[in-house]
Design an enzyme around this catalytic site. Structure first.
Site, PDB file in Angstrom:
ATOM      1  N   ARG A 174      43.571  48.947  44.672  1.00  0.00           N
ATOM      2  CA  ARG A 174      43.622  47.966  43.559  1.00  0.00           C
ATOM      3  C   ARG A 174      42.244  47.625  43.252  1.00  0.00           C
ATOM      4  NH1 ARG A 174      45.493  41.441  44.569  1.00  0.00           N
ATOM      5  NH2 ARG A 174      44.677  40.758  42.517  1.00  0.00           N
ATOM      6  N   ASN A 214      54.849  44.916  43.724  1.00  0.00           N
ATOM      7  CA  ASN A 214      54.297  45.057  42.229  1.00  0.00           C
ATOM      8  C   ASN A 214      54.096  46.414  42.180  1.00  0.00           C
ATOM      9  OD1 ASN A 214      54.389  42.595  40.886  1.00  0.00           O
ATOM     10  ND2 ASN A 214      52.853  41.628  42.157  1.00  0.00           N
ATOM     11  N   CYS A 246      59.533  37.761  40.985  1.00  0.00           N
ATOM     12  CA  CYS A 246      58.380  37.384  40.925  1.00  0.00           C
ATOM     13  C   CYS A 246      58.115  35.925  41.383  1.00  0.00           C
ATOM     14  CB  CYS A 246      57.760  37.697  39.447  1.00  0.00           C
ATOM     15  SG  CYS A 246      56.013  37.129  39.255  1.00  0.00           S
ATOM     16  N   ASP A 247      57.016  35.543  41.838  1.00  0.00           N
ATOM     17  CA  ASP A 247      56.699  34.124  42.278  1.00  0.00           C
ATOM     18  C   ASP A 247      55.742  33.269  41.166  1.00  0.00           C
ATOM     19  OD1 ASP A 247      54.502  34.588  45.032  1.00  0.00           O
ATOM     20  OD2 ASP A 247      54.399  35.163  42.674  1.00  0.00           O
ATOM     21  N   HIS A 304      55.541  39.009  34.043  1.00  0.00           N
ATOM     22  CA  HIS A 304      54.226  38.630  33.947  1.00  0.00           C
ATOM     23  C   HIS A 304      54.020  38.637  32.277  1.00  0.00           C
ATOM     24  CE1 HIS A 304      52.490  39.726  38.151  1.00  0.00           C
ATOM     25  NE2 HIS A 304      53.622  38.853  38.143  1.00  0.00           N
ATOM     26  N   TYR A 329      50.018  35.084  33.005  1.00  0.00           N
ATOM     27  CA  TYR A 329      49.581  36.536  32.761  1.00  0.00           C
ATOM     28  C   TYR A 329      49.192  36.872  31.273  1.00  0.00           C
ATOM     29  CZ  TYR A 329      49.551  38.025  37.421  1.00  0.00           C
ATOM     30  OH  TYR A 329      49.290  38.195  38.780  1.00  0.00           O
ATOM     31  N   ARG A 346      38.666  40.688  41.308  1.00  0.00           N
ATOM     32  CA  ARG A 346      39.890  39.959  42.252  1.00  0.00           C
ATOM     33  C   ARG A 346      40.174  40.775  43.504  1.00  0.00           C
ATOM     34  NH1 ARG A 346      41.394  35.286  43.752  1.00  0.00           N
ATOM     35  NH2 ARG A 346      43.324  35.213  44.815  1.00  0.00           N
TER      36      ARG A 346
HETATM   37  N1  LIG Z   1      56.414  39.942  42.855  1.00  0.00           N
HETATM   38  C1  LIG Z   1      55.195  38.870  43.014  1.00  0.00           C
HETATM   39  O1  LIG Z   1      55.158  37.931  42.100  1.00  0.00           O
HETATM   40  C2  LIG Z   1      54.375  39.143  44.029  1.00  0.00           C
HETATM   41  C3  LIG Z   1      53.648  37.883  44.557  1.00  0.00           C
HETATM   42  C4  LIG Z   1      52.728  38.264  45.699  1.00  0.00           C
HETATM   43  C5  LIG Z   1      52.426  39.398  46.087  1.00  0.00           C
HETATM   44  N2  LIG Z   1      53.314  40.765  45.317  1.00  0.00           N
HETATM   45  C6  LIG Z   1      53.181  41.963  45.677  1.00  0.00           C
HETATM   46  O2  LIG Z   1      53.393  41.843  47.279  1.00  0.00           O
HETATM   47  C7  LIG Z   1      52.855  43.169  47.773  1.00  0.00           C
HETATM   48  C8  LIG Z   1      52.077  42.834  48.969  1.00  0.00           C
HETATM   49  O3  LIG Z   1      50.864  42.097  48.822  1.00  0.00           O
HETATM   50  P1  LIG Z   1      49.654  41.997  49.733  1.00  0.00           P
HETATM   51  O4  LIG Z   1      48.432  41.544  49.136  1.00  0.00           O
HETATM   52  O5  LIG Z   1      50.194  41.316  51.111  1.00  0.00           O
HETATM   53  O6  LIG Z   1      49.400  43.539  50.211  1.00  0.00           O
HETATM   54  P2  LIG Z   1      48.667  44.264  51.538  1.00  0.00           P
HETATM   55  O7  LIG Z   1      47.825  45.480  51.159  1.00  0.00           O
HETATM   56  O8  LIG Z   1      48.247  43.312  52.344  1.00  0.00           O
HETATM   57  O9  LIG Z   1      50.188  44.542  52.371  1.00  0.00           O
HETATM   58  C9  LIG Z   1      50.921  45.698  51.722  1.00  0.00           C
HETATM   59  C10 LIG Z   1      51.439  46.367  52.910  1.00  0.00           C
HETATM   60  O10 LIG Z   1      52.361  47.555  52.424  1.00  0.00           O
HETATM   61  C11 LIG Z   1      52.204  48.394  53.284  1.00  0.00           C
HETATM   62  N3  LIG Z   1      52.562  49.695  52.689  1.00  0.00           N
HETATM   63  C12 LIG Z   1      52.017  50.494  51.682  1.00  0.00           C
HETATM   64  N4  LIG Z   1      52.619  51.567  51.234  1.00  0.00           N
HETATM   65  C13 LIG Z   1      53.732  51.391  51.815  1.00  0.00           C
HETATM   66  C14 LIG Z   1      55.025  52.196  51.891  1.00  0.00           C
HETATM   67  N5  LIG Z   1      55.075  53.333  51.176  1.00  0.00           N
HETATM   68  N6  LIG Z   1      55.926  51.906  53.029  1.00  0.00           N
HETATM   69  C15 LIG Z   1      55.779  50.905  53.716  1.00  0.00           C
HETATM   70  N7  LIG Z   1      54.745  49.954  53.465  1.00  0.00           N
HETATM   71  C16 LIG Z   1      53.830  50.500  52.809  1.00  0.00           C
HETATM   72  C17 LIG Z   1      50.703  48.561  53.596  1.00  0.00           C
HETATM   73  O11 LIG Z   1      50.282  49.436  54.648  1.00  0.00           O
HETATM   74  C18 LIG Z   1      50.218  47.178  53.775  1.00  0.00           C
HETATM   75  O12 LIG Z   1      50.510  46.794  55.057  1.00  0.00           O
HETATM   76  C19 LIG Z   1      51.705  43.783  46.739  1.00  0.00           C
HETATM   77  O13 LIG Z   1      52.785  44.651  45.983  1.00  0.00           O
HETATM   78  C20 LIG Z   1      51.688  42.469  45.900  1.00  0.00           C
HETATM   79  O14 LIG Z   1      51.259  42.796  44.313  1.00  0.00           O
HETATM   80  C21 LIG Z   1      54.032  40.294  44.634  1.00  0.00           C
HETATM   81  O1  LIG Z   2      45.107  38.064  42.915  1.00  0.00           O
HETATM   82  P1  LIG Z   2      46.129  37.694  43.988  1.00  0.00           P
HETATM   83  O2  LIG Z   2      46.527  38.809  45.336  1.00  0.00           O
HETATM   84  O3  LIG Z   2      45.767  36.464  44.569  1.00  0.00           O
HETATM   85  O4  LIG Z   2      47.489  36.973  43.329  1.00  0.00           O
HETATM   86  C1  LIG Z   2      48.157  38.134  42.574  1.00  0.00           C
HETATM   87  C2  LIG Z   2      49.499  37.652  42.691  1.00  0.00           C
HETATM   88  O5  LIG Z   2      49.438  36.701  41.755  1.00  0.00           O
HETATM   89  C3  LIG Z   2      50.808  36.032  41.542  1.00  0.00           C
HETATM   90  O6  LIG Z   2      51.629  35.470  42.675  1.00  0.00           O
HETATM   91  C4  LIG Z   2      50.823  34.148  43.218  1.00  0.00           C
HETATM   92  C5  LIG Z   2      51.988  32.993  42.841  1.00  0.00           C
HETATM   93  O7  LIG Z   2      52.277  33.122  41.593  1.00  0.00           O
HETATM   94  C6  LIG Z   2      51.125  31.843  43.347  1.00  0.00           C
HETATM   95  O8  LIG Z   2      52.284  30.857  43.106  1.00  0.00           O
HETATM   96  C7  LIG Z   2      50.694  31.738  44.982  1.00  0.00           C
HETATM   97  O9  LIG Z   2      52.117  31.826  45.488  1.00  0.00           O
HETATM   98  O10 LIG Z   2      49.790  32.913  45.093  1.00  0.00           O
HETATM   99  C8  LIG Z   2      50.555  34.249  44.652  1.00  0.00           C
HETATM  100  C9  LIG Z   2      49.724  35.349  44.868  1.00  0.00           C
HETATM  101  O11 LIG Z   2      48.264  34.933  45.000  1.00  0.00           O
HETATM  102  C10 LIG Z   2      51.980  37.040  40.755  1.00  0.00           C
HETATM  103  O12 LIG Z   2      53.159  36.570  40.750  1.00  0.00           O
HETATM  104  C11 LIG Z   2      51.808  38.389  41.660  1.00  0.00           C
HETATM  105  O13 LIG Z   2      52.711  39.247  41.331  1.00  0.00           O
HETATM  106  C12 LIG Z   2      50.542  38.732  41.883  1.00  0.00           C
HETATM  107  O14 LIG Z   2      50.506  39.993  42.916  1.00  0.00           O
HETATM  108 MN   LIG Z   3      54.479  38.390  40.075  1.00  0.00          MN
END
Ligand SMILES: NC(=O)c1ccc[n+]([C@@H]2O[C@H](COP(=O)([O-])OP(=O)(O)OC[C@H]3O[C@@H](n4cnc5c(N)ncnc54)[C@H](O)[C@@H]3O)[C@@H](O)[C@H]2O)c1
Ligand SMILES: O=P(O)(O)OC[C@H]1O[C@H](O[C@H]2[C@H](O)[C@@H](O)[C@@H](O)O[C@@H]2CO)[C@H](O)[C@@H](O)[C@@H]1O
Ligand SMILES: [Mn+2]
Length: 439
Positions: free
Chosen positions: A95, A149, A171-172, A202, A262, A282
């Site tokens: 990232r 994501n 997505c949250d 986003h 976003y 970030r």
């Molecule tokens: N959709 C949303 O709105 C939203 C909100 C918050 C976070 N996210 C997403 O959630 C995910 C997790 O976020 P985080 O900050 O906790 O990440 P993180 O890096 O703390 O944890 C991710 C985990 O995924 C594991 N991983 C990576 N590749 C893998 C694979 N091929 N198979 C199994 N495990 C695997 C890593 O080893 C790690 O433990 C990210 O993709 C983040 O962008 C999405």
């Molecule tokens: O920069 P990060 O890793 O802190 O956040 C990136 C994510 O941001 C959004 O998720 C937010 C969510 O919208 C907010 O309500 C709160 O729960 O924090 C989350 C993560 O910080 C976004 O929706 C995600 O796609 C991003 O990965």
């Molecule tokens: Mn999102």
């Protein structure tokens, strides 16, 4: 009648969000009873830190729930009803590169938007397909609730490559913003509002917000946002505070709607670059913040032998995924924003686009709510952005350098094809362990 007890696997068990989701699941057993909870990750060392703490949390909160952790796909994906997926392929180290490489060219450096999101998408596609295939192999009736994501590109890839899979992409961010809107006008919860929203992930807008009696809340919310953006005085970290505040400038572009935060990266890219420390993005903030805090708290719980007094808590991330699981489990037809194939829901927009719109969610999946025609402003922006999303997935499938260069060139965040090529060539080098070899 006894309620069925469900079996859930959290894929990406080493995620910083895992403890929060585990706690929220265990706090909602009356609404969503569990018999089994598994963590699955492909990084044992990372996952074990989270899993050891979660094992104590489960023992103390719900000893009757079976808890296991594994890196073995068969063990992780057998005998389950739901996969809650939040993997980050390449973790935060990648990232950081996603964010810093574009910034060298004065282009926004962001996790899911612009060149950073494109690079992340090229890594995430194989990772999400892999766990989806595991789920279908070992628990063919299960549903995958995917948070991994960049949700827009992951959703387009699963549409194209796994069209019949039981996966819902969510997505949250809208949930988080709606909680702020509710607070801004004195409501107790976002659930007191019925919203109409459309866009790409986003990349969306609220068009109508009403209370349960049908009264229009949008004018009051717009009036607040014009003054304060989505800043409601809570103490989120500084970069998010800035994001919530600048929403007022994004809202000023269309007086009829309220924007997803976003959109600032697309509407005010140069200002965002100017506001960013190119050496401390970030990714650095989260590695020194959430990641460090969650992992040190997990270690503390293990050393103490108890989770008593822990500061680990669930965010919007967790509550939304539990609502979604309940909607499927109990056929509630809850109205939720999902990222789904358009198929005419937005009448004057590409049929196969993955759009983020309100859906009714039940045991057999979702039913999208029609949105009618969208205005020229949003349509123009979304046409450009959906082309990026589709070109990235085509580039991945065809291993096409040219398609990925086109995706970067089409993006509103990249000024010209020369800079697109320079960024692409650096991203290829940085992602050589993750992307398919392009030709
Ligand atoms: N959709 C949303 O709105 C939203 C909100 C918050 C976070 N996210 C997403 O959630 C995910 C997790 O976020 P985080 O900050 O906790 O990440 P993180 O890096 O703390 O944890 C991710 C985990 O995924 C594991 N991983 C990576 N590749 C893998 C694979 N091929 N198979 C199994 N495990 C695997 C890593 O080893 C790690 O433990 C990210 O993709 C983040 O962008 C999405
Ligand atoms: O920069 P990060 O890793 O802190 O956040 C990136 C994510 O941001 C959004 O998720 C937010 C969510 O919208 C907010 O309500 C709160 O729960 O924090 C989350 C993560 O910080 C976004 O929706 C995600 O796609 C991003 O990965
Ligand atoms: Mn999102």
């Amino acid at each position: 009648m006894r309620m069925k007890k469900f079996s859930v696997t959290i894929a990406g068990g080493g995620s910083t969000y895992t403890p929060g989701i585990v706690k929220l699941l265990l706090n909602n057993l009356d609404k969503f009873p569990l018999r089994q909870l598994k963590l699955y990750d492909n990084d044992k060392e990372r996952q074990d830190i989270v899993a050891d703490a979660c094992e104590i949390i489960v023992k103390e909160m719900a000893p009757e729930v079976s808890f296991t952790t594994t890196t073995d796909p068969e063990e992780g994906f057998s005998d389950i009803d739901f996969v809650m997926a939040h993997i980050r392929v390449g973790k935060y180290a990648m990232r950081e590169k996603d964010e810093k490489i574009p910034l060298k060219y004065d282009v926004i450096g962001q996790e899911t938007c612009g060149p950073g999101g494109i690079a992340y998408g090229m890594r995430s596609i194989p990772g999400v397909l892999e766990i989806l295939d595991y789920m279908e192999k070992y628990s063919p009736e299960a549903w995958m609730l995917n948070y991994s994501n960049p949700a827009a590109i992951v959703a387009e890839a699963t549409r194209k490559l796994r069209p019949n899979s039981k996966i819902l992409n969510i997505c949250d961010m809208p949930v988080g913003i709606e909680s702020r809107m509710a607070k801004a006008i004195g409501l107790k919860s976002r659930k007191e509002m019925d919203v109409r929203y459309y866009g790409l992930n986003h990349f969306g807008w609220w068009t109508d917000i009403r209370d349960k009696e049908g009264n229009d809340l949008k004018p009051r919310i717009i009036e607040y946002v014009k003054e304060h953006g989505y800043d409601v005085g809570d103490h989120h970290d500084a970069s998010w505070q800035h994001t919530f505040q600048i929403a007022k400038d994004v809202q000023a572009l269309d007086s009829e709607t309220l924007p997803n935060t976003y959109l600032k990266y697309y509407m005010y890219g140069d200002q965002e670059v100017a506001h960013t420390d190119k050496n401390y993005t970030r990714a650095n903030m989260v590695m020194e913040g959430r990641e460090k805090n969650v992992f040190s708290e997990c270690n503390r719980i293990v050393e103490a032998g108890t989770s008593e007094g822990t500061n680990l808590k669930a965010g919007d991330h967790a509550s939304y995924i539990v609502d979604l699981a309940r909607a499927i489990a109990y056929n509630t037809h809850e109205r939720m924003l999902l990222i789904v194939e358009n198929k005419g829901a937005i009448n004057n927009f590409e049929e196969t686009a993955m759009v983020e719109i309100p859906c009714l969610v039940g045991a057999n999946g979702y039913e999208p709510l029609a949105q009618g025609n969208i205005p020229r402003f949003q349509k123009g922006l979304m046409e450009q952005q959906v082309a990026v999303e589709k070109l990235v997935v085509e580039a991945y499938i065809e291993k096409s350098y040219q398609k990925l260069l086109q995706a970067l060139t089409v993006s509103k965040t990249v000024p010209n094809a020369e800079i697109a090529k320079q960024i692409l060539d650096e991203l290829i080098e940085a992602n050589k362990d993750f992307w398919p070899e392009l030709h």
